[in-house]
Design a protein around this motif. Structure first.
Motif, short mmCIF file in Angstrom:
data_model
loop_
_atom_site.label_atom_id
_atom_site.label_comp_id
_atom_site.label_asym_id
_atom_site.label_seq_id
_atom_site.Cartn_x
_atom_site.Cartn_y
_atom_site.Cartn_z
N THR A 163 -11.67 3.88 -7.41
CA THR A 163 -11.33 2.50 -7.73
C THR A 163 -12.58 1.89 -8.33
N LEU A 164 -12.66 0.58 -8.36
CA LEU A 164 -13.80 -0.11 -8.95
C LEU A 164 -14.06 -1.37 -8.15
N GLY A 165 -15.31 -1.81 -8.14
CA GLY A 165 -15.60 -3.11 -7.58
C GLY A 165 -16.02 -3.09 -6.13
N SER A 166 -16.23 -4.30 -5.61
CA SER A 166 -16.72 -4.49 -4.26
C SER A 166 -16.12 -5.76 -3.68
N MET A 167 -15.86 -5.73 -2.36
CA MET A 167 -15.36 -6.92 -1.68
C MET A 167 -16.49 -7.77 -1.11
N GLN A 168 -17.73 -7.33 -1.28
CA GLN A 168 -18.83 -8.05 -0.63
C GLN A 168 -19.32 -9.25 -1.43
N GLY A 169 -18.86 -9.40 -2.69
CA GLY A 169 -19.30 -10.53 -3.50
C GLY A 169 -18.16 -11.06 -4.35
N LEU A 170 -18.36 -12.19 -4.97
CA LEU A 170 -17.29 -12.83 -5.73
C LEU A 170 -17.09 -12.21 -7.10
N GLY A 171 -18.12 -11.59 -7.66
CA GLY A 171 -17.99 -11.01 -8.99
C GLY A 171 -17.24 -9.69 -8.99
N LEU A 216 -8.24 5.44 7.09
CA LEU A 216 -9.10 4.89 8.13
C LEU A 216 -10.19 4.05 7.49
N SER A 217 -10.41 2.87 8.05
CA SER A 217 -11.38 1.95 7.45
C SER A 217 -12.05 1.09 8.50
N HIS A 218 -13.26 0.70 8.18
CA HIS A 218 -13.99 -0.30 8.97
C HIS A 218 -14.65 -1.23 7.96
N SER A 219 -14.43 -2.53 8.10
CA SER A 219 -14.92 -3.47 7.09
C SER A 219 -16.41 -3.75 7.19
N GLY A 220 -17.03 -3.42 8.32
CA GLY A 220 -18.46 -3.70 8.46
C GLY A 220 -18.76 -5.18 8.38
N ARG A 221 -19.66 -5.56 7.46
CA ARG A 221 -20.07 -6.97 7.35
C ARG A 221 -19.15 -7.78 6.45
N VAL A 222 -18.21 -7.12 5.75
CA VAL A 222 -17.36 -7.83 4.79
C VAL A 222 -16.16 -8.40 5.53
N GLN A 230 -22.15 -11.48 0.81
CA GLN A 230 -22.20 -12.59 -0.15
C GLN A 230 -20.85 -13.25 -0.38
N ARG A 231 -19.82 -12.83 0.35
CA ARG A 231 -18.49 -13.41 0.14
C ARG A 231 -18.06 -14.25 1.33
N PHE A 232 -18.17 -13.69 2.53
CA PHE A 232 -17.75 -14.42 3.73
C PHE A 232 -18.94 -15.10 4.41
N HIS A 233 -20.14 -14.89 3.85
CA HIS A 233 -21.36 -15.49 4.41
C HIS A 233 -21.56 -15.04 5.86
N THR A 234 -21.40 -13.74 6.03
CA THR A 234 -21.57 -13.13 7.35
C THR A 234 -22.94 -12.49 7.45
N MET A 235 -23.66 -12.82 8.50
CA MET A 235 -24.93 -12.14 8.79
C MET A 235 -24.65 -11.12 9.89
N PRO A 236 -24.70 -9.83 9.55
CA PRO A 236 -24.30 -8.82 10.52
C PRO A 236 -25.41 -8.46 11.51
N SER A 267 -15.06 2.76 -0.09
CA SER A 267 -15.13 1.95 -1.32
C SER A 267 -15.48 0.50 -1.02
N HIS A 268 -15.65 -0.28 -2.09
CA HIS A 268 -15.63 -1.74 -2.07
C HIS A 268 -16.69 -2.40 -1.19
N GLY A 269 -17.80 -1.71 -0.95
CA GLY A 269 -18.88 -2.34 -0.19
C GLY A 269 -18.62 -2.45 1.29
N LEU A 270 -17.60 -1.75 1.80
CA LEU A 270 -17.28 -1.80 3.23
C LEU A 270 -18.25 -0.91 4.01
N LEU A 271 -18.01 -0.70 5.28
CA LEU A 271 -19.01 -0.12 6.17
C LEU A 271 -19.54 1.24 5.68
#
Length: 652
Positions: free
Chosen positions: A257-265, A103-109, A130-136, A171-175
């Protein structure tokens, strides 16, 4: 006795025994139909269960309307999903594997695209992505409570469908991660502020999911050991979260896991490419395991059973995510158990058709294995009722796959390659910095050709005379492409080299180089990196909007960062039209205005390829059935070459 005793030992999570330590982690397949797990979705996961996986965790399922988009994702927001989920669970159980939902919710990503419009994205607080330039928009408490309640209903549906457990994606900076993060969660109510308050959203979700599932099934979380992104969750914060959940007896395991989907790095770690080391996340997972004392699962470049066995032997984790290994070869677990490790089609972490297809919005596949995602269409190769003699001209990926497929159909196949080695342009691609693993595509195909009994002839170009002499019933032409070199004013007097000559070491670039990159893919970027690492001053002029425009974005962004560190000067929107002894003359592809690059000793061309149609034209008058595959048809990538090779092999 298996050579991998730890990998093939069973493990018990809560009340569920899993037959081995091989895990297919949750990953978006984009095979859902109308939000439901239809026949293609089921066939995909069933192939991995049949291939010997211990546990399959299905992709991030959307359970609340604020997480919906137009993407072909799995939706579990109504009881309509239960029959399809039950069919999926039954299909996986039939082969002895276990299955968890996610179960997942992406939030602002997210871009929250629906009908071409961007919808409202929700997050704990008004902090931009910082990836999709979304202001939530900050979530009202009533919406938080509604999302929590809907998660419980979704859990009930998975339970009624017969799933063995559920994993919440934290994980990954999601909600969920955002609620845990003190830099992103700036609330001053019951869901923000103190550690306990920031934990509340996840703790409440776990409580309702447990209630919906019942006491028996497994419940865990997936969380990044570190988010490796400015402002992302750090190692100690993640450990504290997991320790608190263990103290509450809220979870049965942690999937790291590792990392985040909220930014390019940080995004490169979501699906790490071949540039990153094998099993590089495992030590971080081991640190978390030692601190928390729960079973820990890990993923991240574990593509071979030997690597997984070593990670388990080191005591770092309890199960290994080998997702892409089974995208490339669903039978990997069965082959490893039987000691047939040489027969495994090892993943090369190219990311072109797995995460690459996801970013294109189409169903999952694999450049080495076109059957992946097409199991119902291509899952079985029918033997020919009348075996024939097939000649394949060209030993690149297209010709090799064509020969292999034709042999699997029962034909007598001879593969002719004009060069002394099989591989075609893959032999060049593997020479780019940190891309040697790409050569595994050829290694894998060569082994499969030997198993299939294909006769391979090297240093054996094909001509009309060859065909007259061999008398094949059909010819598959896979002769590839040749470097495309348009008219460039002044090229005769200047030092202008083709990419192939530079990679093969047949030419010596000067100290100040301009790479003219029309392809906008790994060739231009790889040449720029290679030349910069050699100590040359490099400018990369792109006939496109940005570096790696045609690459999978996680790889592109990671590579762009490497070029920046190396000091490569990038010139976008630039087309080469002329050169002289020390200058490259470019034009802006939109305005047409000149861009002058002074002090250039060498220009290296990465301007693409043209199809080699010479053999096709020579053989056409003979009347022998011809089938074309790969770059001789139209230059593209290895994915199209392998797919078309398979189609040509099926057609004869």
């Amino acid at each position: 006795m298996t050579s991998f005793p730890r990998l093939f030992s069973p493990i018990r999570l809560r009340n569920t025994e899993i037959r081995n330590r091989i895990l297919s982690t949750g990953h978006q397949t984009y095979l859902a139909k109308d939000g439901l797990p239809g026949e293609d979705f089921v066939a995909y996961h069933e192939a991995r269960a049949k291939g010997g996986a211990g546990l399959i965790i299905t992709e991030a399922a959307r359970f609340h309307a604020t997480g919906f988009t137009d993407s072909p994702e799995l939706i579990v927001a109504s009881d309509e999903c239960i029959p399809g989920l039950k069919n999926l669970a039954d299909s996986v159980h039939r082969h002895g594997a276990r299955i968890f939902g996610q179960l997942s919710h992406s939030g602002r990503v997210t871009k929250r695209l629906s009908g071409g419009l961007r919808g409202v994205a929700y997050a704990p607080s008004v902090v931009p992505d910082q990836r999709f330039h979304t202001m939530p928009r900050a979530m009202p408490v009533a919406l938080i409570e509604e999302i929590i309640a809907e998660a419980g209903k979704a859990a009930r549906r998975f339970g009624e469908a017969g799933f063995d457990g559920i994993e919440l994606l934290a994980s990954h900076g999601l909600l969920i991660s955002d609620f845990l993060n003190p830099r992103h969660n700036q609330r001053n109510d019951a869901y923000g502020g103190s550690f306990e308050n920031r934990l509340r959203f996840l703790a409440d979700l776990l409580a309702v999911v447990r209630a919906g599932l019942g006491d028996g099934p497994v419940l865990g979380i997936r969380i990044s050991a570190e988010e490796v992104e400015p402002g992302g969750l750090e190692k100690d914060e993640v450990i504290a979260v997991c320790q608190a959940l263990k103290a509450r007896r809220a979870i049965d395991y942690v999937n790291t896991t590792l990392g985040s989907m909220q930014g390019l790095g940080g995004s490169v770690h979501v699906v790490p490419p071949m540039e990153l080391a094998h099993a590089y996340v495992a030590p971080k997972a081991g640190t978390l395991r030692a601190a928390v004392g729960l079973p820990v699962l890990v993923a991240g470049r574990i593509n071979q059973p030997q690597i997984a066995e070593a990670v388990l032997a080191a005591g770092q984790v309890d199960m290994c995510g080998m997702t892409r290994a089974m995208i490339s070869d669903p039978e990997m677990p069965n082959k490893a158990r039987a000691g047939r490790t040489d027969d495994i089609r090892a993943c090369i972490a190219c990311n072109q058709a797995c995460i690459g297809h996801y970013h294109m919005g189409v169903g999952i596949s694999c450049i080495q294995n076109p059957v992946t995602g097409r199991e119902r269409q291509l899952g079985s190769i029918a033997r020919s009722a009348a075996p024939r003699r097939i000649l394949v001209a060209g030993g690149g990926p297209a010709g090799m796959k064509a020969a292999l497929t034709a042999a699997e159909r029962g034909h007598r196949v001879t593969l002719h390659e004009a060069a002394p080695r099989l591989g075609g342009q893959v032999l060049l691609a593997q020479l780019l910095p940190e891309r040697a693993e790409f050569g595994g595509l050829v290694t894998n195909l060569q082994h499969e050709l030997a198993l299939a009994g294909v006769e391979v002839r090297l240093n054996a170009p094909v001509s009309a005379e060859t065909v007259r002499r061999e008398q094949p019933d059909a010819v598959i032409v896979a002769t590839g492409g040749l470097p495309y070199r348009p008219a460039i004013e002044g090229a005769e007097e200047a030092h202008v080299l083709d990419a192939w000559a530079v990679l093969e070491g047949r030419a010596n670039p000067g100290g100040r180089v301009l790479v003219a990159d029309w392809r906008c893919d790994w060739v231009g970027m790889g040449l720029a990196e290679k030349l910069a690492r050699e100590g040359r001053h490099v400018r990369l002029a792109i006939t496109g909007t940005h570096v790696g425009q045609n690459l999978q974005q996680y790889l592109r962004d990671h590579w762009a960062g490497k070029l920046h560190k190396l000091g490569v000067e990038v010139i976008p929107y630039a087309r080469l039209f002329g050169v002289d002894a020390d200058t490259a003359y470019l034009a802006h592809i939109v305005s047409g205005e000149p861009i002058i690059a002074n002090e250039v000793e060498t220009v290296v061309l990465a301007l693409g390829h043209r199809p080699d149609t010479s053999l096709e034209e020579e053989l056409a008058p003979l009347g022998v059935p011809l089938h074309l595959a790969g770059d001789c048809l139209a230059p593209r990538s290895a994915e199209e070459a392998v797919y078309e090779g398979m189609m040509a092999g099926l057609a004869v």
